[in-house]
Design an enzyme around this catalytic site. Structure first.
Site, PDB file in Angstrom:
ATOM      1  N   ASP A  15      81.651  52.344  60.404  1.00 49.52           N
ATOM      2  CA  ASP A  15      82.795  53.046  59.819  1.00 49.52           C
ATOM      3  C   ASP A  15      82.643  54.560  59.888  1.00 49.52           C
ATOM      4  OD1 ASP A  15      84.175  50.769  59.203  1.00 49.52           O
ATOM      5  OD2 ASP A  15      83.653  50.769  57.073  1.00 49.52           O
ATOM      6  N   LYS A  42      84.714  43.717  57.861  1.00 53.00           N
ATOM      7  CA  LYS A  42      84.969  42.792  56.749  1.00 53.00           C
ATOM      8  C   LYS A  42      83.858  41.760  56.600  1.00 53.00           C
ATOM      9  CE  LYS A  42      90.011  43.300  56.962  1.00 53.00           C
ATOM     10  NZ  LYS A  42      90.104  44.073  55.715  1.00 53.00           N
ATOM     11  N   GLY A  43      83.413  41.205  57.724  1.00 50.75           N
ATOM     12  CA  GLY A  43      82.357  40.209  57.644  1.00 50.75           C
ATOM     13  C   GLY A  43      81.072  40.780  57.075  1.00 50.75           C
ATOM     14  N   ASN A  45      80.640  43.474  55.332  1.00 50.26           N
ATOM     15  CA  ASN A  45      80.831  43.892  53.941  1.00 50.26           C
ATOM     16  C   ASN A  45      80.681  42.713  52.984  1.00 50.26           C
ATOM     17  OD1 ASN A  45      81.328  46.533  54.675  1.00 50.26           O
ATOM     18  ND2 ASN A  45      83.543  46.402  54.451  1.00 50.26           N
ATOM     19  N   GLU A 140      88.824  39.286  62.058  1.00 50.52           N
ATOM     20  CA  GLU A 140      88.463  40.374  62.966  1.00 50.52           C
ATOM     21  C   GLU A 140      87.613  39.891  64.137  1.00 50.52           C
ATOM     22  OE1 GLU A 140      88.650  44.257  60.002  1.00 50.52           O
ATOM     23  OE2 GLU A 140      86.704  43.332  60.345  1.00 50.52           O
ATOM     24  N   GLY A 222      95.492  45.067  44.635  1.00 50.03           N
ATOM     25  CA  GLY A 222      95.068  46.461  44.545  1.00 50.03           C
ATOM     26  C   GLY A 222      94.899  46.917  43.113  1.00 50.03           C
ATOM     27  N   THR A 248      87.646  51.817  49.854  1.00 51.05           N
ATOM     28  CA  THR A 248      87.135  51.207  51.073  1.00 51.05           C
ATOM     29  C   THR A 248      86.187  50.050  50.737  1.00 51.05           C
ATOM     30  OG1 THR A 248      87.222  53.342  52.205  1.00 51.05           O
ATOM     31  CG2 THR A 248      85.905  51.611  53.240  1.00 51.05           C
ATOM     32  N   ASP A 252      86.567  43.354  50.092  1.00 51.10           N
ATOM     33  CA  ASP A 252      85.410  42.601  50.556  1.00 51.10           C
ATOM     34  C   ASP A 252      84.397  42.412  49.430  1.00 51.10           C
ATOM     35  OD1 ASP A 252      86.448  42.505  53.174  1.00 51.10           O
ATOM     36  OD2 ASP A 252      85.637  44.493  53.596  1.00 51.10           O
TER      37      ASP A 252
END
Length: 305
Positions: A15, A42-43, A45, A140, A222, A248, A252
């Site tokens: 990132d 994502k994975g 994290n 992803e 959120g 961020t 996850d």
């Protein structure tokens, strides 16, 4: 008895996080406030949060044979993730994240090696997967790989968790084989073709999605909180009131914490409260995996009574 593994099959991205006051207009050059670099995807994290909470976690995926890949594998190893099933091929996936002053973010990913996972890679780790307690998936990596995993392990004792993010159209037969579906409000709206403008709408969409899945739908909202729907339980859990610095990876972090709580046998309400707290802690710190709390950080909120 030794605890079974959590196996996360998904993306690893390096990132590049840009903190700025706003997004630039078309054709405008805008000066950012700060640049942060670190591990993401994502994975990765979700695997990192599971491991930081003490779960025996295996990460399955691909990175490039480059310095970014070295950094991603190193960061996961450092928090206790088993990285021996991460292969190297091509170039490492990248994530470009623009973070606003209120903690909201805009994210773009470059697939890189994440797009090179094959069905053969999955077959090679069959013994690992059939003996796991959870298989955790996101969107992803290639769609055909996701479908293959879900179909192959549908009738095992392993709990399959699908985070349909970024949102894809999921075949009816595949979605039905998923034990737990986790989506945010945008992804849930995409799946049902309806806008989401309130908690009540989120609950109704959760109820609409439930019969299409294997039995549990979680929709994150959120700053508002989250909704969980099962055949016997429907609940809105409000978000904790914290000063958000950077959202961020918060989704996850929520998923990793949810899996931890489920693996501990907590009630659905307790699982949702715990995941909510973990993600609240996450948004109060900068960065992705670095902001995820550990089990020691959270000993006072492990709802076991």
């Amino acid at each position: 008895m030794e605890a079974k593994n959590i196996v996360v099959i998904g993306s690893l991205n390096f990132d590049i996080i840009v903190k700025q006051q706003r997004l630039p207009d078309k054709g405008e050059t805008f000066i950012a406030d700060e640049l942060i670099q670190g591990p993401g995807g994502k994975g990765a994290n979700q695997a990192a949060q599971c491991a930081k909470l003490g779960l025996p976690t295996i990460m399955v995926g691909k990175v490039g044979d480059d310095r970014f890949g070295n950094a991603l594998v190193g960061s996961l190893s450092a928090v206790g993730v088993n990285t021996s099933y991460i292969k190297r091929l091509g170039s490492t996936g990248m994530g470009i994240v623009h973070v606003m002053p209120d903690g909201d973010y805009y994210s773009t990913i470059v697939k890189g090696a994440n797009d090179l996972i094959t069905l053969q890679d999955i077959d090679e780790i069959n013994d690992v997967l059939v003996s796991s307690s959870f298989i955790v998936l996101q969107q992803e990596i290639p769609e055909q790989v996701i479908e293959y995993i879900i179909s192959k392990y549908e009738h095992t004792d392993t709990i399959i968790v699908l985070n349909n993010a970024p949102a894809r159209i999921v075949k009816e037969s595949i979605l039905k084989a998923v034990d737990i579906l986790v989506v945010n409000e945008t992804e849930a709206s995409f799946m049902v073709g309806k806008p989401m403008d309130s908690v009540d709408t989120a609950i109704n969409i959760g109820k609409e999605l439930l019969p299409l899945t294997g039995g549990m739908v979680v929709i994150t909202l959120g700053k508002e909180g989250s909704v969980v729907v099962t055949s016997s339980h429907c609940e809105f859990v409000p978000a904790e009131n914290v000063q958000a610095v950077d959202a961020t990876g918060a989704g996850d972090s929520f998923i990793g914490a949810l899996i931890y709580a489920l693996s501990e046998g907590l009630s659905i309400n307790q699982c949702m409260r715990f995941a909510t707290h973990v993600s609240a802690v996450t948004v109060t710190k900068e960065g992705g995996q670095h902001s995820f709390p550990t089990q020691r950080d959270l000993e006072s909120v492990l709802f076991k009574n």
